[in-house]
Design a protein around this motif. Structure first.
Motif, PDB file in Angstrom:
ATOM      1  N   ASP A 244       0.697  -1.188  -0.079  1.00 56.70           N
ATOM      2  CA  ASP A 244      -0.033  -0.159  -0.115  1.00 56.70           C
ATOM      3  C   ASP A 244       0.815   1.238  -0.062  1.00 56.70           C
ATOM      4  O   ASP A 244       0.175   2.654  -0.311  1.00 56.70           O
ATOM      5  CB  ASP A 244      -0.879   0.241   1.150  1.00 56.70           C
ATOM      6  N   SER A 245       2.034   1.188   0.018  1.00 60.36           N
ATOM      7  CA  SER A 245       2.733   2.352   0.102  1.00 60.36           C
ATOM      8  C   SER A 245       4.331   1.965  -0.508  1.00 60.36           C
ATOM      9  O   SER A 245       5.495   1.638   0.316  1.00 60.36           O
ATOM     10  CB  SER A 245       3.199   2.804   1.797  1.00 60.36           C
ATOM     11  N   PRO A 246       4.508   2.079  -1.712  1.00 62.32           N
ATOM     12  CA  PRO A 246       5.657   1.791  -2.350  1.00 62.32           C
ATOM     13  C   PRO A 246       6.858   2.408  -2.020  1.00 62.32           C
ATOM     14  O   PRO A 246       8.056   1.803  -2.068  1.00 62.32           O
ATOM     15  CB  PRO A 246       5.397   2.049  -3.854  1.00 62.32           C
ATOM     16  N   GLU A 247       6.546   3.616  -1.286  1.00 61.15           N
ATOM     17  CA  GLU A 247       7.868   4.178  -1.005  1.00 61.15           C
ATOM     18  C   GLU A 247       8.650   3.789   0.177  1.00 61.15           C
ATOM     19  O   GLU A 247       9.749   3.574   0.326  1.00 61.15           O
ATOM     20  CB  GLU A 247       7.669   5.934  -0.752  1.00 61.15           C
ATOM     21  N   VAL A 248       7.630   3.468   1.188  1.00 62.37           N
ATOM     22  CA  VAL A 248       8.039   3.083   2.380  1.00 62.37           C
ATOM     23  C   VAL A 248       8.585   1.568   2.192  1.00 62.37           C
ATOM     24  O   VAL A 248       9.790   0.963   3.015  1.00 62.37           O
ATOM     25  CB  VAL A 248       6.853   3.063   3.294  1.00 62.37           C
ATOM     26  N   ALA A 249       7.831   0.683   1.271  1.00 65.29           N
ATOM     27  CA  ALA A 249       8.489  -0.526   0.882  1.00 65.29           C
ATOM     28  C   ALA A 249       9.775  -0.560   0.249  1.00 65.29           C
ATOM     29  O   ALA A 249      10.713  -1.324   0.711  1.00 65.29           O
ATOM     30  CB  ALA A 249       7.562  -1.124  -0.183  1.00 65.29           C
ATOM     31  N   VAL A 251      12.146   2.101   0.411  1.00 68.33           N
ATOM     32  CA  VAL A 251      13.198   2.536   1.458  1.00 68.33           C
ATOM     33  C   VAL A 251      13.639   1.666   2.422  1.00 68.33           C
ATOM     34  O   VAL A 251      14.793   1.266   2.863  1.00 68.33           O
ATOM     35  CB  VAL A 251      12.732   3.859   2.007  1.00 68.33           C
ATOM     36  N   LEU A 252      12.533   1.040   3.249  1.00 71.52           N
ATOM     37  CA  LEU A 252      12.816   0.277   4.409  1.00 71.52           C
ATOM     38  C   LEU A 252      12.938  -1.225   3.978  1.00 71.52           C
ATOM     39  O   LEU A 252      13.743  -2.056   5.011  1.00 71.52           O
ATOM     40  CB  LEU A 252      11.530   0.476   5.293  1.00 71.52           C
ATOM     41  N   LEU A 253      12.611  -1.633   2.917  1.00 74.45           N
ATOM     42  CA  LEU A 253      12.688  -3.002   2.628  1.00 74.45           C
ATOM     43  C   LEU A 253      13.518  -3.576   1.543  1.00 74.45           C
ATOM     44  O   LEU A 253      14.723  -3.925   1.723  1.00 74.45           O
ATOM     45  CB  LEU A 253      11.332  -3.770   2.455  1.00 74.45           C
ATOM     46  N   VAL A 254      13.071  -3.005   0.521  1.00 68.30           N
ATOM     47  CA  VAL A 254      13.756  -3.777  -0.805  1.00 68.30           C
ATOM     48  C   VAL A 254      15.226  -3.180  -1.028  1.00 68.30           C
ATOM     49  O   VAL A 254      16.120  -3.832  -1.214  1.00 68.30           O
ATOM     50  CB  VAL A 254      12.832  -3.317  -1.922  1.00 68.30           C
ATOM     51  N   ASP A 255      15.446  -1.754  -0.929  1.00 70.49           N
ATOM     52  CA  ASP A 255      16.674  -1.603  -1.227  1.00 70.49           C
ATOM     53  C   ASP A 255      17.640  -1.905  -0.292  1.00 70.49           C
ATOM     54  O   ASP A 255      18.762  -2.254  -0.675  1.00 70.49           O
ATOM     55  CB  ASP A 255      16.770   0.013  -1.351  1.00 70.49           C
ATOM     56  N   ARG A 256      17.046  -1.911   1.189  1.00 70.58           N
ATOM     57  CA  ARG A 256      18.219  -2.231   1.996  1.00 70.58           C
ATOM     58  C   ARG A 256      18.584  -3.838   2.065  1.00 70.58           C
ATOM     59  O   ARG A 256      19.650  -4.335   1.906  1.00 70.58           O
ATOM     60  CB  ARG A 256      17.484  -2.296   3.327  1.00 70.58           C
ATOM     61  N   ASN A 257      17.430  -4.763   1.302  1.00 69.31           N
ATOM     62  CA  ASN A 257      17.687  -6.248   1.103  1.00 69.31           C
ATOM     63  C   ASN A 257      18.681  -6.302  -0.059  1.00 69.31           C
ATOM     64  O   ASN A 257      19.807  -7.015  -0.078  1.00 69.31           O
ATOM     65  CB  ASN A 257      16.395  -6.876   0.757  1.00 69.31           C
ATOM     66  N   LYS A 258      18.743  -5.467  -1.065  1.00 67.44           N
ATOM     67  CA  LYS A 258      19.659  -5.584  -2.112  1.00 67.44           C
ATOM     68  C   LYS A 258      21.228  -5.247  -1.616  1.00 67.44           C
ATOM     69  O   LYS A 258      22.018  -5.864  -2.087  1.00 67.44           O
ATOM     70  CB  LYS A 258      19.099  -4.430  -3.327  1.00 67.44           C
ATOM     71  N   ARG A 259      21.163  -4.152  -0.699  1.00 66.52           N
ATOM     72  CA  ARG A 259      22.737  -3.795  -0.332  1.00 66.52           C
ATOM     73  C   ARG A 259      23.093  -5.002   0.506  1.00 66.52           C
ATOM     74  O   ARG A 259      24.433  -5.321   0.657  1.00 66.52           O
ATOM     75  CB  ARG A 259      22.645  -2.543   0.449  1.00 66.52           C
ATOM     76  N   TRP A 260      22.316  -5.455   1.447  1.00 65.91           N
ATOM     77  CA  TRP A 260      22.721  -6.488   2.334  1.00 65.91           C
ATOM     78  C   TRP A 260      23.426  -7.664   1.665  1.00 65.91           C
ATOM     79  O   TRP A 260      24.282  -8.431   1.944  1.00 65.91           O
ATOM     80  CB  TRP A 260      21.683  -6.981   3.249  1.00 65.91           C
ATOM     81  N   ALA A 261      22.345  -8.083   0.580  1.00 64.03           N
ATOM     82  CA  ALA A 261      22.768  -9.422  -0.273  1.00 64.03           C
ATOM     83  C   ALA A 261      24.165  -8.940  -1.224  1.00 64.03           C
ATOM     84  O   ALA A 261      24.910 -10.016  -1.263  1.00 64.03           O
ATOM     85  CB  ALA A 261      21.971  -9.472  -1.570  1.00 64.03           C
TER      86      ALA A 261
END
Length: 305
Positions: A244-249, A251-261
């Motif tokens: 429901d909130s692509p921006e929050v998803a 910033v808080l989830l997808v981009d961080r998961n990519k960096r951690w991977a």
């Protein structure tokens, strides 16, 4: 559009480093005597000379869950290093970072004037219920107000950061002489929230107000899914709501998961065994760390126990 669900995912990420009173406490070395067995999910990535364990945490817990045993304890004992989302500074320093990141810019109207009119009464009631003046958060950015209002009810139900895996693992690592490092700095984590648009932050705040009456039920289900090793159910509760909130998803989830991977992929080039512990919401769903690793040709295997 009124959002009622992004709070569930955001609160988990926020609570670890913003429950400042809890940060000042000594982490609990042991759980209650009458402990309930918990078997949270654990994964492993390995090649011929490198082993990386991925452990999904939940950032606040009540005492009484026995999780630091069996496969989790064995994996930790085999590891030479602990890696967390972030390593917290002392409480006074952390409070300063929070104030710097969460204070509204000069000239910004008071927060009580920026909240949608139909939410202002609920906001003031929530602030006064916390024992504060109704205008106590007027100088805050909305994300910080959302966090502070959410942490109080969670703490009152007996959930604390000193019972959570990050605290227990950190204490165990220090006792064993293992280095502890973070994938992100506290400044970076706080920056993710303060960088959200004003609209996204206000949506997070109104979502928090809607969720406050049922926060115990919400976090109780999250803990139950975590304790029973149901990462997909936990992801459905936490991460699917972020659609429901692509921006929050992002910033808080997808981009961080990519960096951690990417970090894990680079770390695989060095020999050794490490134990990574991050919020469980990052280790389930289509944008999980494991999914990002798979795109690099790296397979994470669930440890059965």
């Amino acid at each position: 559009m009124r959002l009622t669900r992004p709070f569930r995912a955001a609160a988990s990420a926020l609570s670890m480093f913003l429950a400042l009173p809890a940060c000042a406490k000594t982490p609990a070395a042991q759980q209650a005597n009458a402990a309930t067995d918990a078997d949270p999910a654990l994964w492993v990535v390995r090649d011929k000379d490198t082993t990386i364990y991925l452990f999904g945490t939940i950032h606040v817990l009540k005492p009484g869950l026995s999780w630091f045993d069996e496969a989790v304890k064995a994996a930790f004992d085999r590891s030479g290093e602990l890696v967390l989302e972030t390593v917290l500074p002392d409480p006074a320093a952390m409070a300063g970072l929070v104030r710097a990141a969460g204070t509204a810019k000069p000239g910004t109207p008071p927060l009580t004037e920026r909240i949608p009119a139909d939410k202002r009464a609920a906001f003031t009631a929530a602030v006064t219920a916390a024992g504060l003046p109704g205008n106590a958060f007027d100088g805050f950015q909305p994300w910080l107000a959302a966090t502070q209002l959410s942490i109080g009810p969670v703490s009152k139900q007996g959930y604390e950061t000193d019972n959570a895996p990050e605290s227990v693992l950190t204490q165990a690592a220090k006792a064993a002489g293992k280095p502890v490092r973070g994938l992100e700095t506290p400044e970076q984590q706080l920056g993710y929230f303060s960088s959200l648009s004003d609209q996204a932050q206000l949506e997070m705040l109104t979502s928090s107000l809607d969720e406050l009456p049922k926060v115990d039920t919400t976090i109780g289900k999250m803990v139950d899914d975590w304790a029973h090793g149901r990462p997909d159910a936990l992801a459905a509760e936490m991460n699917d709501s972020l659609k429901d909130s692509p921006e929050v998803a992002r910033v808080l989830l997808v981009d961080r998961n990519k960096r951690w991977a990417q970090w894990i992929g680079q770390r695989m080039q060095q020999p050794g065994t490490i134990f990574i512990a991050v919020g469980s919401g990052h280790l389930a769903g289509p944008d999980s760390v494991q999914a990002q690793l798979a795109r690099q040709g790296i397979k994470a295997k669930r440890v059965k126990y």
